[in-house]
Design a protein around this motif. Structure first.
Motif, PDB file in Angstrom:
ATOM      1  N   MET A   1      -3.413   4.876  14.977  1.00 56.29           N
ATOM      2  CA  MET A   1      -3.474   5.887  13.725  1.00 56.29           C
ATOM      3  C   MET A   1      -4.059   5.552  12.606  1.00 56.29           C
ATOM      4  O   MET A   1      -3.386   4.801  11.812  1.00 56.29           O
ATOM      5  CB  MET A   1      -1.872   6.503  13.496  1.00 56.29           C
ATOM      6  N   PHE A   2      -5.141   5.817  12.376  1.00 55.89           N
ATOM      7  CA  PHE A   2      -5.896   5.456  11.111  1.00 55.89           C
ATOM      8  C   PHE A   2      -5.725   6.413   9.897  1.00 55.89           C
ATOM      9  O   PHE A   2      -6.433   7.543  10.037  1.00 55.89           O
ATOM     10  CB  PHE A   2      -7.297   5.001  11.335  1.00 55.89           C
ATOM     11  N   ASP A   4      -5.895   5.635   6.611  1.00 58.77           N
ATOM     12  CA  ASP A   4      -6.547   4.882   5.222  1.00 58.77           C
ATOM     13  C   ASP A   4      -8.118   5.354   5.053  1.00 58.77           C
ATOM     14  O   ASP A   4      -8.852   4.614   4.870  1.00 58.77           O
ATOM     15  CB  ASP A   4      -6.602   3.364   5.645  1.00 58.77           C
ATOM     16  N   SER A   6     -10.440   6.215   3.082  1.00 52.30           N
ATOM     17  CA  SER A   6     -10.786   6.157   1.831  1.00 52.30           C
ATOM     18  C   SER A   6     -11.835   5.106   1.696  1.00 52.30           C
ATOM     19  O   SER A   6     -11.354   3.992   1.474  1.00 52.30           O
ATOM     20  CB  SER A   6      -9.696   6.040   0.487  1.00 52.30           C
ATOM     21  N   GLY A   7     -13.105   5.264   1.511  1.00 50.36           N
ATOM     22  CA  GLY A   7     -13.987   4.112   1.586  1.00 50.36           C
ATOM     23  C   GLY A   7     -14.411   3.791   3.048  1.00 50.36           C
ATOM     24  O   GLY A   7     -15.509   3.029   3.137  1.00 50.36           O
ATOM     25  N   SER A   8     -13.759   4.268   3.923  1.00 45.43           N
ATOM     26  CA  SER A   8     -14.314   4.099   5.418  1.00 45.43           C
ATOM     27  C   SER A   8     -13.512   5.002   6.374  1.00 45.43           C
ATOM     28  O   SER A   8     -12.100   5.414   5.960  1.00 45.43           O
ATOM     29  CB  SER A   8     -13.827   2.590   5.675  1.00 45.43           C
ATOM     30  N   ALA A   9     -14.287   5.286   7.238  1.00 38.28           N
ATOM     31  CA  ALA A   9     -13.565   6.109   8.542  1.00 38.28           C
ATOM     32  C   ALA A   9     -14.220   5.869   9.739  1.00 38.28           C
ATOM     33  O   ALA A   9     -15.184   5.453   9.768  1.00 38.28           O
ATOM     34  CB  ALA A   9     -13.683   7.866   8.142  1.00 38.28           C
ATOM     35  N   PRO A  10     -13.536   6.223  10.798  1.00 37.27           N
ATOM     36  CA  PRO A  10     -14.134   6.053  11.970  1.00 37.27           C
ATOM     37  C   PRO A  10     -15.474   6.785  12.305  1.00 37.27           C
ATOM     38  O   PRO A  10     -15.432   8.194  11.614  1.00 37.27           O
ATOM     39  CB  PRO A  10     -13.083   6.415  13.202  1.00 37.27           C
ATOM     40  N   LEU A  11     -16.398   6.365  12.615  1.00 37.86           N
ATOM     41  CA  LEU A  11     -17.879   7.363  12.984  1.00 37.86           C
ATOM     42  C   LEU A  11     -17.479   8.236  14.169  1.00 37.86           C
ATOM     43  O   LEU A  11     -16.997   7.932  15.274  1.00 37.86           O
ATOM     44  CB  LEU A  11     -18.905   6.088  13.322  1.00 37.86           C
ATOM     45  N   ASP A 301       1.522  -1.124   9.870  1.00 35.29           N
ATOM     46  CA  ASP A 301       0.508  -1.901  10.839  1.00 35.29           C
ATOM     47  C   ASP A 301       1.146  -2.067  12.007  1.00 35.29           C
ATOM     48  O   ASP A 301       0.765  -1.937  13.142  1.00 35.29           O
ATOM     49  CB  ASP A 301      -0.168  -2.799   9.824  1.00 35.29           C
ATOM     50  N   ALA A 306      -2.107   2.691  10.226  1.00 37.80           N
ATOM     51  CA  ALA A 306      -2.998   2.107   9.131  1.00 37.80           C
ATOM     52  C   ALA A 306      -2.840   2.934   7.869  1.00 37.80           C
ATOM     53  O   ALA A 306      -3.360   3.833   7.875  1.00 37.80           O
ATOM     54  CB  ALA A 306      -4.437   1.820   9.613  1.00 37.80           C
ATOM     55  N   VAL A 307      -2.471   2.244   6.788  1.00 34.40           N
ATOM     56  CA  VAL A 307      -2.544   2.939   5.560  1.00 34.40           C
ATOM     57  C   VAL A 307      -3.051   2.258   4.323  1.00 34.40           C
ATOM     58  O   VAL A 307      -3.266   1.087   4.705  1.00 34.40           O
ATOM     59  CB  VAL A 307      -1.272   3.438   5.163  1.00 34.40           C
ATOM     60  N   THR A 314      -5.199  -5.618  -1.450  1.00 37.55           N
ATOM     61  CA  THR A 314      -6.329  -5.892  -0.173  1.00 37.55           C
ATOM     62  C   THR A 314      -6.190  -7.290  -0.009  1.00 37.55           C
ATOM     63  O   THR A 314      -5.047  -7.984  -0.553  1.00 37.55           O
ATOM     64  CB  THR A 314      -7.938  -5.631  -0.829  1.00 37.55           C
ATOM     65  N   ARG A 336      -1.021   4.333   0.120  1.00 37.02           N
ATOM     66  CA  ARG A 336      -2.028   5.508   0.245  1.00 37.02           C
ATOM     67  C   ARG A 336      -2.394   6.092   1.359  1.00 37.02           C
ATOM     68  O   ARG A 336      -2.712   5.178   2.067  1.00 37.02           O
ATOM     69  CB  ARG A 336      -3.205   5.034  -0.677  1.00 37.02           C
TER      70      ARG A 336
END
Lengths: 372, 372
Positions: A1-2, A4, A6-11, A301, A306-307, A314, A336
């Motif tokens: 479960m993703f 997060d 913001s700035g990346s995402a599964p394609l 996690d 994943a948040v 980071t 977030r």
């Protein structure tokens, strides 16, 4: 479960297919003269045109940069140089680190921060005051905030900057692809990885009237050493796909975040930050009393969730979140959520079951006082 | 028939598979704390280690940059800043544009060019003289030249720079993957797209002893805004594949270029430039009297043969080649061949049939005088 995104995402499959088509047909250097180069150039030009159209920009004033951060750095440096004799940069206090670092760098420390209110909106009166000096080269105001989701009222902001005759640089790296593109800007920076495109490419758009000088070694080239044509193509296709489904996904994600905001607000010691209405549809940040942010992320996690945690938490920074502190919220213990279109209602249901338990467990382990 | 493999080459199936694996497992931001980020970070760290090993560098001093050109720019700016008080940069006259532009930029115009001989080797006596002043911050000397193929004798060069106490920055963007990596350098820049990797990533390696300062907005980060993990992974796999086959492909391509050099030398009005022996295995440039370089490229393109033309003849520049002029050759009418491992003996046979005909046709059309 993703959660997060913001700035990346599964394609998506369509984006992956575009990337693969780009690798097959766009591997050559588009600057050369043969057939292989022409194919790459056509793909690159097509990608630029499609993205420009989505941004409401002109293709000839839309540039690929190696990353959004380098785009931010160069567009500020370029406009600053063209405004010769004016040596201050004005920015809101909740801009990205990349923006503030670049603003500080290009102005040689001449950065003026403008405060925001508790919802994260720039205080127009303060902005007006900050611009009411003769030496301001440019103002940087983000569109949507990547941590708290608040969307600035850029029309009002632009009225102030225009009245002061100061170019407005808009960081739209958290908003493009999640709703309507902003209209009020003199320069705009976007991040394809944020809308489900690949990393390794950024976008800079300028208005035809916006003056800038290439104050870097390679002259007018915004991507010295070359753009990844497959990445540019995949970025364009990902944005196209997001826009095609925006009428459905926008309200759906907005409602899911609304559900999170409402439910989390009832949990003891949890504050939901940012503007509840004028916000990005897919972002929410919760600030949790007596909880360590890193422990919270790590525990979630382990539950397979994943948040994110905004600028904090980071691998390179466990600093408290500057953005949260600036809106008067706790900078520690925050989580977030960033929802991408593949997130389902069930995912959010599961999060809302697991998250309060994890918060409770962490508080119990830390011997935190009881909350009600 | 793609014979312009200098700075780009078709991606092999193995490289494409690595890229696709990277897109599937390395799309997340490696700087974050969840499982998706850890997977991306592992891929990135693995790619860095593999490339560092190939370069004879330490992984912790090997950095991904957004492109090789930004790598060159930043490594020179960083070393220059650490050599406070010394304000000149010394470079050979046949370095890449990217190197010379960056050198000129970081030194504020304090660039000293060192002449090369007719084969393209830096004249050590001139280098020694250029370094025999107290204010040299760094010297930039390429490994292999991207236009004429000449490989500098870096051991000798490093003796001179070491004696002068000046850091040696080596542009290895045309040589890595085509032969042994150079050993004599204080900083090295490499370009994955040149060895059959993807565009959109560059590599900078430093010796542990090499001092540099991060004179850019984002602190120590060499890739602000993020590295493309799939591109880094594909770059590492492409280099690995090249190295595994180097014992076969190196001599094979070297012999094919030898064949081109010998045969072309017998064509009237055609000069083969660069060192015939101490050279990159896969590069040759021919300089053709009474022929327009752009017309030559375009005509060969119509025959389905893609060739290059060094720094000249891109879509943005029809300038004569500076590199060729510096070695005393004609800067116009040149054609550069770059062979990648997929090029066959038959491809070269066909080139050697077509090219002299095309040169003859163009001369006849232009009414050039007879040559013998």
């Amino acid at each position: 479960m993703f959660l997060d995104a913001s700035g990346s995402a599964p394609l998506t499959n369509r984006t992956l297919e575009a990337f693969q088509a780009g690798l097959a047909d766009g591997w050559a250097d588009p600057a050369r003269l043969h057939a292989e180069a022409r194919r790459a150039r056509q793909l690159l030009d097509g990608a630029r045109e499609a993205i420009a159209e989505s941004l409401g920009a002109r293709p000839e004033h839309t540039h690929f940069a190696p990353t959004f951060a380098i785009g931010l750095e160069r567009v500020m440096a370029g406009i600053y140089a063209a405004r010769r004799g004016r040596d201050r940069v004005v920015a809101t206090a909740i801009e990205r680190d990349a923006t503030l670092h670049s603003a500080d760098y290009v102005s040689g420390g001449g950065l003026t921060l403008v405060e925001v209110d508790g919802a994260g909106h720039v205080v127009l009166e303060h902005l007006r005051e900050a611009l009411d000096v003769p030496d301001v080269a440019l103002a940087a105001v983000q569109h949507g905030n990547h941590e708290i989701g608040t969307v600035q009222r850029l029309g009002d902001v632009a009225e102030v900057t225009t009245a002061a005759g100061v170019p407005l640089v808009v960081d739209a790296t958290a908003s493009i692809g999640h709703g309507e593109a902003p209209e009020a800007w003199d320069a705009l920076v976007a991040n394809p990885a944020d809308w489900g495109g690949p990393a390794g490419v950024g976008v800079v758009a300028l208005r035809p009237r916006t003056r800038w000088l290439p104050v870097w070694p390679e002259g007018g080239d915004w991507a010295p050493g070359g753009v990844s044509v497959p990445a540019a193509l995949a970025a364009a296709v990902a944005l196209q796909e997001r826009r095609e489904h925006l009428a459905q996904t926008g309200p759906r994600l907005h409602a899911l975040i609304e559900r999170v905001r409402l439910e989390a607000a009832s949990w003891p010691g949890v504050t939901v930050v940012g503007d509840p209405d004028h916000r990005l549809p897919h972002i929410a940040t919760l600030s949790c009393l007596y909880v360590d942010g890193e422990a919270l992320l790590t525990r979630l996690d382990r539950h397979g969730i994943a948040v994110g945690s905004g600028s904090a938490c980071t691998t390179s920074s466990l600093e408290p979140s500057r953005v949260l502190e600036k809106i008067g919220a706790r900078g520690h213990g925050n989580v977030r959520l960033g929802l991408h279109p593949g997130v389902s209602d069930d995912d959010v249901t599961r999060l809302l079951e697991v998250l309060p338990r994890v918060i409770g467990d962490l508080r119990a382990e830390a011997g935190a006082p009881a909350l009600s």
